[in-house]
Design a protein around this motif. Structure first.
Motif, PDB file in Angstrom:
ATOM      1  N   ASP A  19       0.882  -1.175  -0.064  1.00  0.00           N
ATOM      2  CA  ASP A  19      -0.295  -0.036  -0.006  1.00  0.00           C
ATOM      3  C   ASP A  19       0.767   1.335  -0.037  1.00  0.00           C
ATOM      4  O   ASP A  19       2.021   1.219  -0.114  1.00  0.00           O
ATOM      5  CB  ASP A  19      -1.132   0.040   1.340  1.00  0.00           C
ATOM      6  N   ALA A  20       0.254   2.473  -0.093  1.00  0.00           N
ATOM      7  CA  ALA A  20       0.915   3.585   0.221  1.00  0.00           C
ATOM      8  C   ALA A  20       2.071   3.755   1.029  1.00  0.00           C
ATOM      9  O   ALA A  20       3.084   4.547   1.075  1.00  0.00           O
ATOM     10  CB  ALA A  20      -0.072   4.565   0.191  1.00  0.00           C
ATOM     11  N   ALA A  21       2.043   3.036   2.244  1.00  0.00           N
ATOM     12  CA  ALA A  21       2.657   3.197   3.348  1.00  0.00           C
ATOM     13  C   ALA A  21       3.860   2.204   3.414  1.00  0.00           C
ATOM     14  O   ALA A  21       4.934   2.453   3.921  1.00  0.00           O
ATOM     15  CB  ALA A  21       1.818   2.970   4.793  1.00  0.00           C
ATOM     16  N   GLY A  22       3.630   1.303   2.467  1.00  0.00           N
ATOM     17  CA  GLY A  22       4.667   0.343   1.957  1.00  0.00           C
ATOM     18  C   GLY A  22       4.586  -0.993   2.723  1.00  0.00           C
ATOM     19  O   GLY A  22       5.477  -1.828   2.942  1.00  0.00           O
TER      20      GLY A  22
ATOM     21  N   ARG B  22      17.583   4.252   0.612  1.00  0.00           N
ATOM     22  CA  ARG B  22      17.547   4.568  -0.779  1.00  0.00           C
ATOM     23  C   ARG B  22      16.062   4.120  -1.120  1.00  0.00           C
ATOM     24  O   ARG B  22      15.579   4.712  -1.704  1.00  0.00           O
ATOM     25  CB  ARG B  22      18.529   4.074  -1.373  1.00  0.00           C
ATOM     26  N   HIS B  23      15.561   2.895  -0.631  1.00  0.00           N
ATOM     27  CA  HIS B  23      14.530   2.319  -1.232  1.00  0.00           C
ATOM     28  C   HIS B  23      13.250   3.148  -0.866  1.00  0.00           C
ATOM     29  O   HIS B  23      12.352   3.486  -1.700  1.00  0.00           O
ATOM     30  CB  HIS B  23      14.114   0.830  -0.839  1.00  0.00           C
ATOM     31  N   TRP B  24      13.318   3.558   0.661  1.00  0.00           N
ATOM     32  CA  TRP B  24      12.032   4.362   1.044  1.00  0.00           C
ATOM     33  C   TRP B  24      12.042   5.655   0.550  1.00  0.00           C
ATOM     34  O   TRP B  24      11.106   6.388   0.534  1.00  0.00           O
ATOM     35  CB  TRP B  24      12.187   4.284   2.522  1.00  0.00           C
ATOM     36  N   GLU B  25      13.137   6.177   0.364  1.00  0.00           N
ATOM     37  CA  GLU B  25      13.319   7.538  -0.139  1.00  0.00           C
ATOM     38  C   GLU B  25      12.517   7.740  -1.583  1.00  0.00           C
ATOM     39  O   GLU B  25      11.730   8.594  -1.919  1.00  0.00           O
ATOM     40  CB  GLU B  25      14.681   8.113  -0.400  1.00  0.00           C
ATOM     41  N   GLY B  26      12.732   6.630  -2.625  1.00  0.00           N
ATOM     42  CA  GLY B  26      12.271   6.369  -3.948  1.00  0.00           C
ATOM     43  C   GLY B  26      10.655   6.159  -3.511  1.00  0.00           C
ATOM     44  O   GLY B  26       9.945   6.732  -4.383  1.00  0.00           O
ATOM     45  N   TYR B  27      10.335   5.198  -2.777  1.00  0.00           N
ATOM     46  CA  TYR B  27       8.942   4.850  -2.600  1.00  0.00           C
ATOM     47  C   TYR B  27       8.004   5.917  -2.238  1.00  0.00           C
ATOM     48  O   TYR B  27       7.105   6.242  -2.605  1.00  0.00           O
ATOM     49  CB  TYR B  27       8.981   3.741  -1.507  1.00  0.00           C
ATOM     50  N   GLN B  28       8.499   6.745  -1.157  1.00  0.00           N
ATOM     51  CA  GLN B  28       7.919   7.944  -0.738  1.00  0.00           C
ATOM     52  C   GLN B  28       7.670   9.094  -1.739  1.00  0.00           C
ATOM     53  O   GLN B  28       6.598   9.544  -2.061  1.00  0.00           O
ATOM     54  CB  GLN B  28       8.332   8.434   0.516  1.00  0.00           C
ATOM     55  N   LYS B  29       8.676   9.139  -2.621  1.00  0.00           N
ATOM     56  CA  LYS B  29       8.529  10.101  -3.591  1.00  0.00           C
ATOM     57  C   LYS B  29       7.667   9.717  -4.787  1.00  0.00           C
ATOM     58  O   LYS B  29       6.801  10.446  -5.097  1.00  0.00           O
ATOM     59  CB  LYS B  29       9.913  10.281  -4.378  1.00  0.00           C
ATOM     60  N   THR B  30       7.383   8.372  -5.094  1.00  0.00           N
ATOM     61  CA  THR B  30       6.595   7.679  -6.039  1.00  0.00           C
ATOM     62  C   THR B  30       5.178   7.986  -5.376  1.00  0.00           C
ATOM     63  O   THR B  30       4.278   8.489  -6.142  1.00  0.00           O
ATOM     64  CB  THR B  30       6.906   6.344  -6.216  1.00  0.00           C
TER      65      THR B  30
ATOM     66  N   ALA C  74       3.816 -12.533   5.969  1.00  0.00           N
ATOM     67  CA  ALA C  74       4.249 -11.348   5.127  1.00  0.00           C
ATOM     68  C   ALA C  74       3.119 -10.124   5.307  1.00  0.00           C
ATOM     69  O   ALA C  74       3.409  -8.879   5.202  1.00  0.00           O
ATOM     70  CB  ALA C  74       4.537 -11.566   3.609  1.00  0.00           C
ATOM     71  N   LEU C  75       2.061 -10.461   5.277  1.00  0.00           N
ATOM     72  CA  LEU C  75       0.755  -9.611   5.247  1.00  0.00           C
ATOM     73  C   LEU C  75       0.825  -8.378   6.181  1.00  0.00           C
ATOM     74  O   LEU C  75       1.070  -9.028   7.408  1.00  0.00           O
ATOM     75  CB  LEU C  75      -0.586  -9.962   5.104  1.00  0.00           C
ATOM     76  N   GLY C  76       1.006  -7.449   6.110  1.00  0.00           N
ATOM     77  CA  GLY C  76       0.901  -6.483   7.108  1.00  0.00           C
ATOM     78  C   GLY C  76       2.235  -5.952   7.664  1.00  0.00           C
ATOM     79  O   GLY C  76       2.598  -4.877   8.175  1.00  0.00           O
ATOM     80  N   GLN C  77       3.274  -6.565   7.033  1.00  0.00           N
ATOM     81  CA  GLN C  77       4.650  -6.261   7.377  1.00  0.00           C
ATOM     82  C   GLN C  77       5.208  -5.163   5.980  1.00  0.00           C
ATOM     83  O   GLN C  77       4.536  -5.004   5.139  1.00  0.00           O
ATOM     84  CB  GLN C  77       5.585  -7.399   7.108  1.00  0.00           C
ATOM     85  N   THR C  78       6.462  -4.384   6.573  1.00  0.00           N
ATOM     86  CA  THR C  78       6.655  -3.481   5.423  1.00  0.00           C
ATOM     87  C   THR C  78       7.686  -4.404   4.555  1.00  0.00           C
ATOM     88  O   THR C  78       7.964  -5.441   4.746  1.00  0.00           O
ATOM     89  CB  THR C  78       7.481  -2.328   5.992  1.00  0.00           C
ATOM     90  N   LEU C  79       7.819  -4.045   3.374  1.00  0.00           N
ATOM     91  CA  LEU C  79       8.808  -4.278   2.259  1.00  0.00           C
ATOM     92  C   LEU C  79      10.123  -4.629   2.915  1.00  0.00           C
ATOM     93  O   LEU C  79      10.938  -5.277   2.372  1.00  0.00           O
ATOM     94  CB  LEU C  79       8.997  -3.385   1.058  1.00  0.00           C
ATOM     95  N   ASP C  80      10.725  -4.069   4.151  1.00  0.00           N
ATOM     96  CA  ASP C  80      12.022  -4.264   4.830  1.00  0.00           C
ATOM     97  C   ASP C  80      11.962  -6.058   4.932  1.00  0.00           C
ATOM     98  O   ASP C  80      13.035  -6.197   4.830  1.00  0.00           O
ATOM     99  CB  ASP C  80      11.917  -3.655   5.967  1.00  0.00           C
ATOM    100  N   LEU C  81      10.895  -6.608   4.789  1.00  0.00           N
ATOM    101  CA  LEU C  81      11.150  -8.023   4.992  1.00  0.00           C
ATOM    102  C   LEU C  81      12.266  -8.779   3.960  1.00  0.00           C
ATOM    103  O   LEU C  81      12.652  -9.497   4.298  1.00  0.00           O
ATOM    104  CB  LEU C  81       9.682  -8.569   4.689  1.00  0.00           C
TER     105      LEU C  81
END
Length: 150
Positions: free
Chosen positions: A22-25, A61-69, A45-52
């Motif tokens: 989702d929008a929060a990752g 770097r990932h979250w910077e790009g994700y939030q910008k998107t 996995a469900l409800g966890q962040t992509l940090d998994l």
């Protein structure tokens, strides 16, 4: 022939991992191929962040790009295959290739991202070994050429 496609049946049958966040990752969808690839069950996995599945050193770097998107509604990776490191449940390093697409809510705002992911760890290792072998052979040829000139 029915024109309606059962998404769940398709996503469960496909060999590539499908991960939706989702929008929060936070992970909102995780198909059986994602379980095979990364080792986490759907419930884990469900409800966890992509940090998994993102190596710790790449998370910033990932979250910077994700939030910008999420903020702009644009991704520069819409049609590109991305190749990046990942990690599985046992902390084993993977080399993955994936495509992403933005998902939108009924008002048109970006609501998340779907990634279709393939494990290319074996192919990546083969290419690395081939590059190493080519470098070794080139060095041998240069040594032989130098020896013949002397």
């Amino acid at each position: 022939m029915s024109s309606a496609i059962d998404f769940a049946q398709l996503a469960d049958a496909i060999g590539d991992a499908i991960v939706i966040s989702d929008a929060a990752g936070d992970i909102t969808y995780w198909n059986p191929a994602a379980t095979r690839m990364f080792g986490y069950t759907r419930d884990e996995a469900l409800g966890q962040t992509l940090d998994l599945i993102i190596p710790e050193r790449l998370r910033g770097r990932h979250w910077e790009g994700y939030q910008k998107t999420m903020a702009t509604g644009q991704t520069r990776y819409g049609n590109d295959v991305l190749r990046v490191p990942a990690v599985d449940k046992s902390a084993r390093a993977l080399s993955i290739a994936f495509t992403v697409a933005l998902l939108h809510d009924p008002q048109g705002a970006v609501s998340g991202i779907v990634a279709v992911i393939r494990d290319e760890t074996a192919r990546f290792q083969e290419e690395r070994n081939l590059r190493k072998r080519v470098t070794e052979l080139e060095a041998q040829v240069q040594l032989q050429a130098h020896a013949q000139q002397s």
